[in-house]
Design an enzyme around this catalytic site. Sequence first.
Site, mmCIF file in Angstrom:
data_model
loop_
_atom_site.group_PDB
_atom_site.id
_atom_site.type_symbol
_atom_site.label_atom_id
_atom_site.label_comp_id
_atom_site.label_asym_id
_atom_site.label_seq_id
_atom_site.Cartn_x
_atom_site.Cartn_y
_atom_site.Cartn_z
ATOM 1 N N VAL A 62 40.565 39.392 39.470
ATOM 2 C CA VAL A 62 41.953 39.770 39.739
ATOM 3 C C VAL A 62 42.033 41.247 40.120
ATOM 4 O O VAL A 62 41.262 42.070 39.628
ATOM 5 C CB VAL A 62 42.854 39.464 38.514
ATOM 6 C CG1 VAL A 62 42.428 40.250 37.292
ATOM 7 C CG2 VAL A 62 44.316 39.735 38.818
ATOM 8 N N CYS A 63 42.968 41.548 41.020
ATOM 9 C CA CYS A 63 43.285 42.937 41.368
ATOM 10 C C CYS A 63 44.799 43.026 41.514
ATOM 11 O O CYS A 63 45.529 42.208 40.962
ATOM 12 C CB CYS A 63 42.555 43.372 42.640
ATOM 13 S SG CYS A 63 43.102 42.527 44.130
ATOM 14 N N ARG A 64 45.279 43.972 42.267
ATOM 15 C CA ARG A 64 46.728 44.140 42.409
ATOM 16 C C ARG A 64 47.346 43.018 43.246
ATOM 17 O O ARG A 64 48.338 42.427 42.863
ATOM 18 C CB ARG A 64 47.026 45.510 43.030
ATOM 19 C CG ARG A 64 48.501 45.791 43.201
ATOM 20 C CD ARG A 64 48.736 47.224 43.695
ATOM 21 N NE ARG A 64 50.135 47.399 44.057
ATOM 22 C CZ ARG A 64 50.628 47.173 45.265
ATOM 23 N NH1 ARG A 64 49.837 46.761 46.231
ATOM 24 N NH2 ARG A 64 51.905 47.368 45.505
ATOM 25 N N GLY A 66 45.123 40.753 45.425
ATOM 26 C CA GLY A 66 44.182 39.690 45.759
ATOM 27 C C GLY A 66 43.114 40.051 46.770
ATOM 28 O O GLY A 66 42.166 39.293 46.962
ATOM 29 N N MET A 90 47.934 40.741 40.437
ATOM 30 C CA MET A 90 48.881 41.113 39.393
ATOM 31 C C MET A 90 50.313 41.193 39.920
ATOM 32 O O MET A 90 51.257 41.070 39.139
ATOM 33 C CB MET A 90 48.475 42.444 38.753
ATOM 34 C CG MET A 90 47.175 42.368 37.964
ATOM 35 S SD MET A 90 47.179 41.157 36.625
ATOM 36 C CE MET A 90 48.246 41.972 35.433
#
Length: 100
Positions: A62-64, A66, A90
């Site tokens: 996961v990141c901010r 994708g 996120m």
Amino acid sequence: MKVMSTEEIVNLLDANEDLYIIDVREDEEVAEGMIPGAVHIPLGQIAERADELDATKPYILVCRAGRRSESACGILEEKGFDVTNLEGGMLAYDGELEFK
């Protein structure tokens, strides 16, 4: 590359499934909250820290939004890991947060 929606991960978390989540965002982003149980390994460190991971376990990245987690998935896939990218990151996640 496998993908998972944020709705799917929230349902798995609610069902108390054992999940192996890696958050590849930067320190200041992680300070705003992480998915409970996630391990923080910034994208820039994924390749060199891959030996800290268990190749027999499936990981959700996961990141901010994708994109960075998609890059991290590519790096780990090349090393033989079973990885899934969290679509929307996120920004799309509306479940519980953990602060470290």
